[in-house]
Write a protein that holds these residues in place. Structure first.
Motif, short mmCIF file in Angstrom:
data_model
loop_
_atom_site.label_atom_id
_atom_site.label_comp_id
_atom_site.label_asym_id
_atom_site.label_seq_id
_atom_site.Cartn_x
_atom_site.Cartn_y
_atom_site.Cartn_z
N LYS A 124 49.74 33.26 34.03
CA LYS A 124 49.50 34.12 35.19
C LYS A 124 48.07 34.64 35.11
CE LYS A 124 53.17 36.70 34.12
NZ LYS A 124 54.01 37.92 34.20
N ARG A 125 47.45 34.76 36.29
CA ARG A 125 46.07 35.22 36.37
C ARG A 125 46.02 36.34 37.40
NH1 ARG A 125 43.05 30.65 34.87
NH2 ARG A 125 41.85 30.59 36.75
N VAL A 126 45.59 37.51 36.97
CA VAL A 126 45.62 38.69 37.82
C VAL A 126 44.27 38.88 38.51
CG1 VAL A 126 46.06 41.17 37.86
CG2 VAL A 126 47.15 39.74 36.13
N ALA A 163 39.06 29.62 45.81
CA ALA A 163 40.53 29.60 45.75
C ALA A 163 41.11 30.93 45.28
CB ALA A 163 40.99 28.48 44.83
N TYR A 164 40.42 31.63 44.38
CA TYR A 164 40.95 32.92 43.89
C TYR A 164 41.06 33.92 45.05
CZ TYR A 164 39.46 31.15 39.27
OH TYR A 164 39.27 30.42 38.14
N ASN A 165 40.01 33.93 45.91
CA ASN A 165 40.04 34.85 47.04
C ASN A 165 41.01 34.39 48.12
OD1 ASN A 165 38.35 36.75 45.99
ND2 ASN A 165 36.48 35.93 46.94
N SER A 219 41.19 38.99 35.71
CA SER A 219 41.18 39.86 34.52
C SER A 219 40.59 39.18 33.29
CB SER A 219 42.59 40.34 34.20
OG SER A 219 43.45 39.24 33.99
N TYR A 220 40.83 37.86 33.12
CA TYR A 220 40.36 37.23 31.87
C TYR A 220 38.84 37.25 31.77
CZ TYR A 220 40.19 33.26 35.10
OH TYR A 220 39.97 32.47 36.18
N TYR A 221 38.15 37.38 32.92
CA TYR A 221 36.69 37.45 32.85
C TYR A 221 36.22 38.75 32.19
CZ TYR A 221 36.40 33.31 35.77
OH TYR A 221 36.52 32.03 36.25
N PHE A 222 37.04 39.78 32.26
CA PHE A 222 36.70 41.03 31.57
C PHE A 222 36.63 40.74 30.07
CE2 PHE A 222 37.70 45.61 30.44
CZ PHE A 222 36.55 46.13 31.01
#
Ligand code: FE
Length: 338
Positions: A124-126, A163-165, A219-222
């Motif tokens: 999952k990617r938030v 795609a994320y947006n 979130s994973y970019y944080f």
């Protein structure tokens, strides 16, 4: 006569090829949109456990088109990709086949797999809202706030075509309908500090540089910024916020896997799929890319845990794909990127 000789030579070489094949090591062939640094450690673990060799073709684009072109002759057994729209696109193009595995179904909750077994989510990617530390951490921030006039000229984002947006907008459509989404997007656009550009991390950098106060980003970019010497100051200049905690919960998209329609090494591919859903592999996903495992028995990494627990939107992920085209249309209509 010559003809006969020729065919017996062909037959002999054909047999030799067949026996060479039967002696060959067991393999599984993967087309991966996911980066080598992430999947290679997983494949190594799998090969160590099973003796099955994993061959991978990695590309950022074009793998599903390649699969389509190759048709029945494709060597690919398994496709790994981010984004539910890409997973479902493979199914729609009839490039997938169903998998019915008790082991996978035990490891992946129903919400994160196709009822027919054509696709399975793995992580999952938030989609978070990052906010500047020049102000207090906003209480109870929502995606609706992105359109609040109090943030006029204060928001940065990457392209609306990303795609994320599109996924985030598709979730908004699923919850609120088309009309409300268009209105929200218009307000959001009016709040932009600059034309959409760059990637998720570039927006956090822009917050640090004072270009804007808020941005959206996964979130994973944080975590990635925190572990990168150059980017760490960017991350340290912002709060990570989990939106909509009193509403639907924070927007979640997925990465996942699809067994190809003509998988030449189907049994091995299903074994790899079972492995990727298992606690062992899910823990590696959590650690290496700081994503959220779909397997509920697997804890998040220590760093991800430090960002706090949160409620995620429990909208079934296939609804994102269902509303994807509408989301794209609305983003175009409001000329989000212009
Ligand atoms: Fe990403």
């Amino acid at each position: 006569m010559l003809k006969n000789k020729l065919s017996s030579v062909l037959l002999a070489s054909g047999l030799m090829a067949a026996s060479a094949l039967s002696q060959a090591v067991e393999v599984v062939n993967v087309y991966s949109y996911r980066q080598p640094f992430l999947v290679e450690p997983l494949f190594a673990e799998f090969s160590k456990d099973t003796g099955i060799e994993v061959n991978m073709v990695f590309a950022k684009k074009g793998l599903s088109e390649r699969l389509e072109r190759e048709g029945q002759l494709s060597p690919a057994d398994l496709v790994l990709t981010t984004d539910i729209s890409r997973l479902m696109n493979l199914v729609e193009k009839d490039l997938s086949q169903p998998v019915d595995s008790q082991s996978i179904n035990n490891d992946i909750p129903a919400q994160y797999r196709d009822p027919e077994g054509e696709w399975f989510a793995l992580t999952k990617r938030v989609r978070n809202i990052y906010s500047t530390k020049r102000s207090d951490k906003p209480e109870g921030i929502t995606y609706d706030d992105l359109a609040d006039p109090k943030y006029k000229g204060k928001i940065c984002t990457r392209s609306g075509k990303n795609a994320y947006n599109v996924g985030l907008v598709a979730a908004y459509v699923a919850h609120n309908g088309e009309e409300a989404t268009k209105e929200w997007l218009q307000g959001f656009k009016e709040n932009l500090a600059r034309r959409p550009q760059g990637n998720d991390r570039a927006q956090v950098k822009a917050i640090k540089e004072g270009v804007c106060d808020l941005s959206i980003g996964n979130s994973y970019y944080f975590g990635k910024m925190m572990t990168n010497e150059e980017q760490r100051p960017w991350a340290e200049s912002v709060y990570i916020n989990f939106p909509d905690q009193k509403g639907h919960g924070s927007h979640v998209n997925v990465s996942g896997m699809v067994l190809t329609k003509h998988a030449p090494n189907k049994d091995n591919a299903v074994k790899l799929m079972e492995f990727l859903a298992s606690e062992k592999a899910q823990a590696t996903f959590a650690e290496v890319n700081m994503e959220y495992p779909v397997n509920p028995d697997v804890p998040v990494s220590e760093m991800v845990a430090s960002w706090g627990a949160f409620k995620s939107d429990d909208l079934p992920v296939y609804k994102l794909a269902e509303n994807y085209a509408t989301a794209q249309k609305l983003l175009d209509e409001v000329r989000f990127d212009l």
